[in-house]
Motif scaffolding. Sequence first.
Motif, PDB file in Angstrom:
ATOM      1  N   PRO A  59      30.775  73.495  35.772  1.00 20.12           N
ATOM      2  CA  PRO A  59      32.041  74.245  35.853  1.00 20.12           C
ATOM      3  C   PRO A  59      33.216  73.459  36.440  1.00 20.12           C
ATOM      4  CG  PRO A  59      30.211  75.669  36.434  1.00 20.12           C
ATOM      5  CD  PRO A  59      29.648  74.286  36.319  1.00 20.12           C
ATOM      6  N   PRO A  60      33.062  72.803  37.617  1.00 18.15           N
ATOM      7  CA  PRO A  60      34.210  72.031  38.123  1.00 18.15           C
ATOM      8  C   PRO A  60      34.546  70.828  37.248  1.00 18.15           C
ATOM      9  CG  PRO A  60      32.279  71.673  39.511  1.00 18.15           C
ATOM     10  CD  PRO A  60      31.941  72.784  38.579  1.00 18.15           C
ATOM     11  N   THR A  61      33.521  70.251  36.609  1.00 19.50           N
ATOM     12  CA  THR A  61      33.769  69.115  35.707  1.00 19.50           C
ATOM     13  C   THR A  61      34.612  69.553  34.518  1.00 19.50           C
ATOM     14  OG1 THR A  61      31.666  68.074  36.334  1.00 19.50           O
ATOM     15  CG2 THR A  61      32.660  67.364  34.269  1.00 19.50           C
ATOM     16  N   LEU A  62      34.248  70.672  33.921  1.00 19.41           N
ATOM     17  CA  LEU A  62      34.990  71.187  32.765  1.00 19.41           C
ATOM     18  C   LEU A  62      36.423  71.554  33.141  1.00 19.41           C
ATOM     19  CD1 LEU A  62      32.190  73.372  31.175  1.00 19.41           C
ATOM     20  CD2 LEU A  62      33.330  71.444  30.062  1.00 19.41           C
ATOM     21  N   ARG A  63      36.598  72.188  34.292  1.00 20.69           N
ATOM     22  CA  ARG A  63      37.952  72.574  34.714  1.00 20.69           C
ATOM     23  C   ARG A  63      38.836  71.345  34.882  1.00 20.69           C
ATOM     24  NH1 ARG A  63      35.201  76.485  37.930  1.00 20.69           N
ATOM     25  NH2 ARG A  63      35.197  75.063  39.720  1.00 20.69           N
ATOM     26  N   ALA A  64      38.301  70.326  35.536  1.00 20.69           N
ATOM     27  CA  ALA A  64      39.081  69.112  35.763  1.00 20.69           C
ATOM     28  C   ALA A  64      39.392  68.403  34.443  1.00 20.69           C
ATOM     29  CB  ALA A  64      38.327  68.172  36.701  1.00 20.69           C
ATOM     30  N   PHE A  65      38.413  68.352  33.558  1.00 26.87           N
ATOM     31  CA  PHE A  65      38.621  67.678  32.271  1.00 26.87           C
ATOM     32  C   PHE A  65      39.686  68.389  31.449  1.00 26.87           C
ATOM     33  CE2 PHE A  65      37.810  67.080  27.772  1.00 26.87           C
ATOM     34  CZ  PHE A  65      37.679  65.697  27.667  1.00 26.87           C
TER      35      PHE A  65
ATOM     36  N   LEU B  33      33.014  61.894  32.424  1.00 27.58           N
ATOM     37  CA  LEU B  33      32.112  61.334  33.435  1.00 27.58           C
ATOM     38  C   LEU B  33      32.847  61.162  34.769  1.00 27.58           C
ATOM     39  CD1 LEU B  33      29.444  60.156  34.340  1.00 27.58           C
ATOM     40  CD2 LEU B  33      30.076  57.995  33.246  1.00 27.58           C
ATOM     41  N   ARG B  34      34.103  60.720  34.713  1.00 28.29           N
ATOM     42  CA  ARG B  34      34.874  60.585  35.957  1.00 28.29           C
ATOM     43  C   ARG B  34      35.093  61.943  36.624  1.00 28.29           C
ATOM     44  NH1 ARG B  34      39.886  58.810  34.809  1.00 28.29           N
ATOM     45  NH2 ARG B  34      39.654  58.314  32.599  1.00 28.29           N
ATOM     46  N   CYS B  35      35.302  62.971  35.819  1.00 24.79           N
ATOM     47  CA  CYS B  35      35.444  64.326  36.365  1.00 24.79           C
ATOM     48  C   CYS B  35      34.136  64.795  37.001  1.00 24.79           C
ATOM     49  CB  CYS B  35      35.876  65.299  35.265  1.00 24.79           C
ATOM     50  SG  CYS B  35      37.572  65.048  34.676  1.00 24.79           S
ATOM     51  N   ALA B  36      33.004  64.419  36.391  1.00 23.65           N
ATOM     52  CA  ALA B  36      31.699  64.783  36.942  1.00 23.65           C
ATOM     53  C   ALA B  36      31.468  64.086  38.281  1.00 23.65           C
ATOM     54  CB  ALA B  36      30.592  64.417  35.956  1.00 23.65           C
ATOM     55  N   ARG B  37      31.832  62.815  38.352  1.00 25.17           N
ATOM     56  CA  ARG B  37      31.702  62.095  39.635  1.00 25.17           C
ATOM     57  C   ARG B  37      32.530  62.772  40.723  1.00 25.17           C
ATOM     58  NH1 ARG B  37      33.317  56.989  36.617  1.00 25.17           N
ATOM     59  NH2 ARG B  37      31.384  56.120  35.754  1.00 25.17           N
ATOM     60  N   ALA B  38      33.758  63.157  40.367  1.00 20.86           N
ATOM     61  CA  ALA B  38      34.646  63.807  41.331  1.00 20.86           C
ATOM     62  C   ALA B  38      34.100  65.155  41.753  1.00 20.86           C
ATOM     63  CB  ALA B  38      36.041  63.969  40.727  1.00 20.86           C
ATOM     64  N   ALA B  39      33.474  65.901  40.816  1.00 16.65           N
ATOM     65  CA  ALA B  39      32.895  67.206  41.141  1.00 16.65           C
ATOM     66  C   ALA B  39      31.753  67.053  42.123  1.00 16.65           C
ATOM     67  CB  ALA B  39      32.405  67.884  39.852  1.00 16.65           C
TER      68      ALA B  39
ATOM     69  N   ALA C 175      31.374  64.517  44.270  1.00 20.53           N
ATOM     70  CA  ALA C 175      31.968  64.097  45.540  1.00 20.53           C
ATOM     71  C   ALA C 175      32.612  65.282  46.258  1.00 20.53           C
ATOM     72  CB  ALA C 175      32.999  62.998  45.302  1.00 20.53           C
ATOM     73  N   GLY C 176      33.260  66.149  45.491  1.00 23.16           N
ATOM     74  CA  GLY C 176      33.886  67.329  46.081  1.00 23.16           C
ATOM     75  C   GLY C 176      32.875  68.294  46.644  1.00 23.16           C
ATOM     76  N   GLY C 177      31.714  68.404  46.006  1.00 24.28           N
ATOM     77  CA  GLY C 177      30.672  69.305  46.484  1.00 24.28           C
ATOM     78  C   GLY C 177      30.038  68.835  47.773  1.00 24.28           C
ATOM     79  N   ARG C 178      30.167  67.555  48.071  1.00 22.93           N
ATOM     80  CA  ARG C 178      29.571  67.010  49.296  1.00 22.93           C
ATOM     81  C   ARG C 178      30.487  67.163  50.495  1.00 22.93           C
ATOM     82  NH1 ARG C 178      27.936  61.494  46.202  1.00 22.93           N
ATOM     83  NH2 ARG C 178      26.007  62.201  45.204  1.00 22.93           N
ATOM     84  N   GLU C 179      31.764  67.466  50.233  1.00 21.77           N
ATOM     85  CA  GLU C 179      32.726  67.573  51.334  1.00 21.77           C
ATOM     86  C   GLU C 179      32.582  68.878  52.102  1.00 21.77           C
ATOM     87  OE1 GLU C 179      36.509  67.025  49.467  1.00 21.77           O
ATOM     88  OE2 GLU C 179      36.145  64.902  49.055  1.00 21.77           O
TER      89      GLU C 179
END
Length: 242
Positions: A50-56, A230-236, A238-242
């Motif tokens: 979900p966060p990956t799709l939103r960002a993309f 893939l970059r959006c997935a990496r960011a998602a 990283a964001g989930g770990r914060e």
Amino acid sequence: TEAGRVFLVEAIAVLQRADEAVKKARAVLVGGGGELHVGYAPSPTVRLLPPTLRAFQTELPQVRVKLHDLSTEEMIAGLREGRLQLAILVKPLKAMLRGLRFEALERDALRLAVPPGHPWARQRSVPLAQAAKERFVGLTRGDYPEYYETFDELFAATKVRPRVVEEHDGATSLIAAVEAGGGVALVSQSLACTAGERLKLLPLTPAPAPLIVGAAWAGEILPPAADLFLRCARAAVAGGRE
């Protein structure tokens, strides 16, 4: 003036042609006429997608992402045959990845799934040796060979080798089988998002190594849209770990 009107018409025509050229270029870059085809495993990616799709879609709204709910075997075939540009899945067997690229994104803890009425449902954890004595339901071996590699490695040290009495082609039927009392199951923690109150997911002791969830693709270089996904997935992650 007449000359001004002619200039304006010609300028508009040039802009329209430029806009069409950009659209066509984007379509060529992503393949499929402005579509990005992504295979995915529903349970392990339930929090990631979900966060990956939103960002993309924020970054590239004109490209439509088509998600394909497929088995591991089907995703690998889709990548090799060019029907998928990217797949988000549990890390496949080494032999399956031959000629493909894989990047780990996150780790998902392994759990023992039991129905709410099971005698172990209120336990904080289940010893691995005790779990091995139960009947298991699992995923289909042909479609998910990595599942059985994990299963066999996990129980290799136990004196009793567990029996897999049923095989199912996806998480939905696996949840139903465990809920109905067909057996217990080895699952990822992320299945809790799908199963809800229908199952209890219990830690095993000693704790097994987590599953690796990541992205796979064919070729050395990702198409631009797939690379952005893939970059959006990496960011998602990283964001989930914060």
